[in-house]
Scaffold this motif. Structure first.
Motif, PDB file in Angstrom:
ATOM      1  N   SER A 169       0.832  -1.200   0.000  1.00 20.38           N
ATOM      2  CA  SER A 169       0.000   0.000   0.000  1.00 20.38           C
ATOM      3  C   SER A 169       0.866   1.248   0.000  1.00 20.38           C
ATOM      4  CB  SER A 169      -0.925  -0.005   1.219  1.00 20.38           C
ATOM      5  OG  SER A 169      -1.793  -1.101   1.200  1.00 20.38           O
ATOM      6  N   GLN A 170       1.915   1.251   0.814  1.00 23.73           N
ATOM      7  CA  GLN A 170       2.792   2.423   0.855  1.00 23.73           C
ATOM      8  C   GLN A 170       3.492   2.630  -0.483  1.00 23.73           C
ATOM      9  OE1 GLN A 170       4.934   1.221   4.533  1.00 23.73           O
ATOM     10  NE2 GLN A 170       4.560   3.323   5.142  1.00 23.73           N
ATOM     11  N   GLU A 171       3.967   1.541  -1.070  1.00 22.24           N
ATOM     12  CA  GLU A 171       4.616   1.669  -2.369  1.00 22.24           C
ATOM     13  C   GLU A 171       3.629   2.179  -3.420  1.00 22.24           C
ATOM     14  OE1 GLU A 171       6.179  -2.146  -3.205  1.00 22.24           O
ATOM     15  OE2 GLU A 171       7.755  -2.059  -1.667  1.00 22.24           O
ATOM     16  N   GLU A 172       2.367   1.724  -3.335  1.00 26.01           N
ATOM     17  CA  GLU A 172       1.368   2.179  -4.291  1.00 26.01           C
ATOM     18  C   GLU A 172       1.057   3.658  -4.085  1.00 26.01           C
ATOM     19  OE1 GLU A 172      -1.359   1.719  -7.483  1.00 26.01           O
ATOM     20  OE2 GLU A 172       0.395   0.629  -6.771  1.00 26.01           O
ATOM     21  N   VAL A 173       0.966   4.084  -2.819  1.00 20.74           N
ATOM     22  CA  VAL A 173       0.715   5.503  -2.544  1.00 20.74           C
ATOM     23  C   VAL A 173       1.842   6.364  -3.087  1.00 20.74           C
ATOM     24  CG1 VAL A 173       0.591   7.216  -0.691  1.00 20.74           C
ATOM     25  CG2 VAL A 173      -0.786   5.144  -0.556  1.00 20.74           C
ATOM     26  N   ARG A 174       3.085   5.945  -2.828  1.00 19.29           N
ATOM     27  CA  ARG A 174       4.217   6.718  -3.340  1.00 19.29           C
ATOM     28  C   ARG A 174       4.244   6.716  -4.871  1.00 19.29           C
ATOM     29  NH1 ARG A 174       7.187   4.065   1.092  1.00 19.29           N
ATOM     30  NH2 ARG A 174       7.496   5.597   2.750  1.00 19.29           N
ATOM     31  N   ARG A 175       3.913   5.556  -5.472  1.00 19.02           N
ATOM     32  CA  ARG A 175       3.924   5.488  -6.929  1.00 19.02           C
ATOM     33  C   ARG A 175       2.869   6.405  -7.527  1.00 19.02           C
ATOM     34  NH1 ARG A 175       1.514   3.257 -11.179  1.00 19.02           N
ATOM     35  NH2 ARG A 175      -0.191   2.467  -9.896  1.00 19.02           N
ATOM     36  N   LEU A 252       3.916  12.296   6.102  1.00 15.14           N
ATOM     37  CA  LEU A 252       2.888  12.225   7.149  1.00 15.14           C
ATOM     38  C   LEU A 252       1.740  11.310   6.712  1.00 15.14           C
ATOM     39  CD1 LEU A 252       2.699  15.898   8.467  1.00 15.14           C
ATOM     40  CD2 LEU A 252       3.459  13.881   9.730  1.00 15.14           C
ATOM     41  N   VAL A 253       1.359  11.404   5.452  1.00 11.90           N
ATOM     42  CA  VAL A 253       0.306  10.519   4.941  1.00 11.90           C
ATOM     43  C   VAL A 253       0.773   9.065   5.000  1.00 11.90           C
ATOM     44  CG1 VAL A 253      -1.019   9.886   2.890  1.00 11.90           C
ATOM     45  CG2 VAL A 253      -0.714  12.300   3.484  1.00 11.90           C
ATOM     46  N   SER A 254       2.015   8.828   4.590  1.00 20.60           N
ATOM     47  CA  SER A 254       2.562   7.471   4.638  1.00 20.60           C
ATOM     48  C   SER A 254       2.637   6.953   6.068  1.00 20.60           C
ATOM     49  CB  SER A 254       3.960   7.468   3.999  1.00 20.60           C
ATOM     50  OG  SER A 254       4.527   6.187   4.057  1.00 20.60           O
ATOM     51  N   ALA A 255       3.021   7.819   7.007  1.00 22.86           N
ATOM     52  CA  ALA A 255       3.086   7.420   8.415  1.00 22.86           C
ATOM     53  C   ALA A 255       1.703   7.039   8.935  1.00 22.86           C
ATOM     54  CB  ALA A 255       3.670   8.562   9.240  1.00 22.86           C
ATOM     55  N   ARG A 256       0.699   7.823   8.569  1.00 21.48           N
ATOM     56  CA  ARG A 256      -0.666   7.504   9.013  1.00 21.48           C
ATOM     57  C   ARG A 256      -1.117   6.156   8.460  1.00 21.48           C
ATOM     58  NH1 ARG A 256      -4.448  10.674  11.123  1.00 21.48           N
ATOM     59  NH2 ARG A 256      -3.236  12.549  10.623  1.00 21.48           N
ATOM     60  N   LEU A 257      -0.825   5.892   7.187  1.00 21.25           N
ATOM     61  CA  LEU A 257      -1.191   4.607   6.594  1.00 21.25           C
ATOM     62  C   LEU A 257      -0.520   3.445   7.321  1.00 21.25           C
ATOM     63  CD1 LEU A 257      -1.056   5.380   2.763  1.00 21.25           C
ATOM     64  CD2 LEU A 257      -3.066   4.713   4.071  1.00 21.25           C
ATOM     65  N   MET A 258       0.782   3.588   7.571  1.00 25.02           N
ATOM     66  CA  MET A 258       1.536   2.508   8.200  1.00 25.02           C
ATOM     67  C   MET A 258       1.031   2.214   9.605  1.00 25.02           C
ATOM     68  SD  MET A 258       5.591   2.326   9.144  1.00 25.02           S
ATOM     69  CE  MET A 258       6.130   2.059   7.450  1.00 25.02           C
ATOM     70  N   LEU A 259       0.888   3.256  10.429  1.00 23.21           N
ATOM     71  CA  LEU A 259       0.560   3.046  11.837  1.00 23.21           C
ATOM     72  C   LEU A 259      -0.896   2.654  12.026  1.00 23.21           C
ATOM     73  CD1 LEU A 259       2.594   5.941  13.501  1.00 23.21           C
ATOM     74  CD2 LEU A 259       3.249   3.573  13.130  1.00 23.21           C
ATOM     75  N   ALA A 261      -2.836   1.160   9.925  1.00 19.13           N
ATOM     76  CA  ALA A 261      -3.032  -0.207   9.427  1.00 19.13           C
ATOM     77  C   ALA A 261      -2.567  -1.243  10.432  1.00 19.13           C
ATOM     78  CB  ALA A 261      -2.301  -0.396   8.104  1.00 19.13           C
ATOM     79  N   SER A 262      -1.649  -0.847  11.331  1.00 16.29           N
ATOM     80  CA  SER A 262      -1.156  -1.749  12.381  1.00 16.29           C
ATOM     81  C   SER A 262      -1.923  -1.583  13.692  1.00 16.29           C
ATOM     82  CB  SER A 262       0.337  -1.486  12.626  1.00 16.29           C
ATOM     83  OG  SER A 262       1.077  -1.698  11.458  1.00 16.29           O
ATOM     84  N   GLY A 263      -3.003  -0.789  13.674  1.00 21.01           N
ATOM     85  CA  GLY A 263      -3.825  -0.620  14.860  1.00 21.01           C
ATOM     86  C   GLY A 263      -3.368   0.482  15.796  1.00 21.01           C
ATOM     87  N   LEU A 264      -2.493   1.367  15.353  1.00 18.16           N
ATOM     88  CA  LEU A 264      -2.012   2.461  16.190  1.00 18.16           C
ATOM     89  C   LEU A 264      -2.769   3.738  15.840  1.00 18.16           C
ATOM     90  CD1 LEU A 264       0.486   0.420  16.163  1.00 18.16           C
ATOM     91  CD2 LEU A 264       1.869   2.423  16.699  1.00 18.16           C
ATOM     92  N   GLY A 265      -3.095   4.522  16.873  1.00 16.31           N
ATOM     93  CA  GLY A 265      -3.659   5.835  16.642  1.00 16.31           C
ATOM     94  C   GLY A 265      -2.555   6.815  16.259  1.00 16.31           C
ATOM     95  N   PHE A 266      -2.842   7.701  15.328  1.00 15.62           N
ATOM     96  CA  PHE A 266      -1.815   8.640  14.856  1.00 15.62           C
ATOM     97  C   PHE A 266      -2.416  10.031  14.713  1.00 15.62           C
ATOM     98  CE2 PHE A 266       0.352  10.905  11.403  1.00 15.62           C
ATOM     99  CZ  PHE A 266       1.641  10.903  11.893  1.00 15.62           C
TER     100      PHE A 266
END
Length: 385
Positions: A169-175, A252-259, A261-266
């Motif tokens: 997902s992160q690679e797709e967002v960056r692409r 920041l968008v990538s950080a929100r996606l990563m965290l 998706a792992s169940g962390l609030g950001f």
């Protein structure tokens, strides 16, 4: 054994822990021989041949669970369970075939299918245990080990699947972000250069025709061509700068996606009026990326936040989480972050008491002239557009 393109290992990127797990789960096969040998009541003519015939079949099916087509995983595990039920009456340790099959069934993508498979394996196993007069307490303990181990397998593999999907997902967002930026740059370049190059062509043709008839006017036309070309070159450089720029907002968008998706609030926002020099922003974006990656991999946190503030002559960035803490000054990528901040002339402070979370505070001086030039450049580009 060669990996199938759609095997369990191939789907998950062939992680090392799963490879070692596949090999380690074969070590217990030694007990198939040791168990009957230490049992004085066991008759070797009864158990030895079935054991020697079944062991290679089990090892083949077990490795195919990891390396064979994923769609056949259930059938490989079912074959292991059937093998165990057939050999169990001759060698009591062969019940391990059934336990191993239950653990491998946990590699299925659906928890419902895994539990249904466990039920289907448990029914004939329970009936055969009654026929062999095996203690119910022993069978209960074996069932607990099989289900508990399988549950651990399912959770660990599910987490690995989520990590793999998150990376995609992160690679797709960056692409997509890069593609959108390139399309924007392409449109801007077309709008900028289409009219400019047409004007340069017309004036060059006019200057060529006037070169012998009216040299002073031809010279003025060529001076105009030079002025237009220099102006166009400046606009092209301004447009290309946007393509080379590392964006804090994108990180920041990538950080929100990563965290998340792992169940962390950001929480973390960036002011749209913030303009930074490209190289400066690129270094901060890399520091932010490394810090977020550390939180995702090591912090075991439930929430994280990023705060960025800018005053007249410096920028401050604070990244915090409520995880396990204990972050060292020279581990988990901190050295790289510290070097990047030091290269900007700034400093990095770490507050990471054990079990009380981590706070990274970064401060760096900001050249006022660069900010002004960048702001003016962006303003000029928007005005020209």
């Amino acid at each position: 054994m060669k990996l199938h393109p759609d095997s369990l290992l191939s789907r998950l990127g062939s992680p090392n822990y799963l490879r070692w797990e596949a090999v380690a789960n074969l070590v217990w096969v030694v007990a198939l021989l040791v168990g009957p040998l230490v049992d004085r009541n066991a008759v070797w003519t009864t158990w030895l041949l079935p054991t020697l015939l079944s062991a290679p079949v089990y090892m083949y099916l077990h490795m195919k669970v990891y390396t064979g087509p994923y769609r056949r995983l259930t059938w490989y595990a079912a074959g292991m369970a059937l093998l165990g039920l057939l050999v169990w009456p001759f060698n009591g340790v062969a019940l391990g075939y059934v336990v191993s099959a239950c653990m491998c069934l946990a590699y299925q993508s659906s928890a419902r299918r895994w539990l249904l498979s466990i039920v289907l394996v448990t029914i004939p196993t329970a009936l055969l245990s009654q026929h062999l007069h095996v203690s119910p307490w022993l069978m209960l303990m074996v069932a607990f080990v099989a289900i508990f181990s399988g549950f651990g397998h399912f959770l660990r593999l599910n987490n690995h699947r989520r990590d793999a999907q998150l990376r995609l997902s992160q690679e797709e967002v960056r692409r997509l972000a890069t593609l959108a930026e390139r399309e924007r740059i392409g449109r801007d370049l077309h709008d900028l250069l289409g009219h400019t190059l047409s004007l340069v062509t017309l004036k060059s043709e006019l200057a060529r025709k006037l070169a012998l008839v009216d040299p002073p006017r031809a010279q003025r036309e060529m001076e105009e061509v030079e002025r237009v070309a220099r102006h166009a070159l400046g606009e092209v450089r301004a447009a290309v700068t946007g393509m080379r720029r590392s964006d804090l907002a994108a990180e920041l968008v990538s950080a929100r996606l990563m965290l998340e998706a792992s169940g962390l609030g950001f929480s973390g926002e960036l002011s749209p009026d913030l303009h930074l020099p490209p190289q400066f922003e690129a270094s901060l974006a890399l520091v932010l990326r490394e810090a977020i990656t550390n939180i995702h991999r090591h912090a075991r946190a439930s929430t994280a936040s990023v705060a960025i503030s800018l005053d007249k002559d410096s920028i401050q960035m604070q990244i915090s989480d409520n995880g396990c803490g204990g972050l060292t000054a020279h581990g988990n990528g901190v050295s790289g972050m510290r070097e990047r901040i030091r290269a900007l002339g700034g400093s990095l402070q770490i507050d990471s008491p054990p079990r009380k979370g981590t706070v990274l505070r970064m401060q760096a001086p900001l050249p006022v002239t660069d900010v002004c030039s960048e702001t003016c450049l962006d303003t000029g580009s928007r005005s020209a557009a």
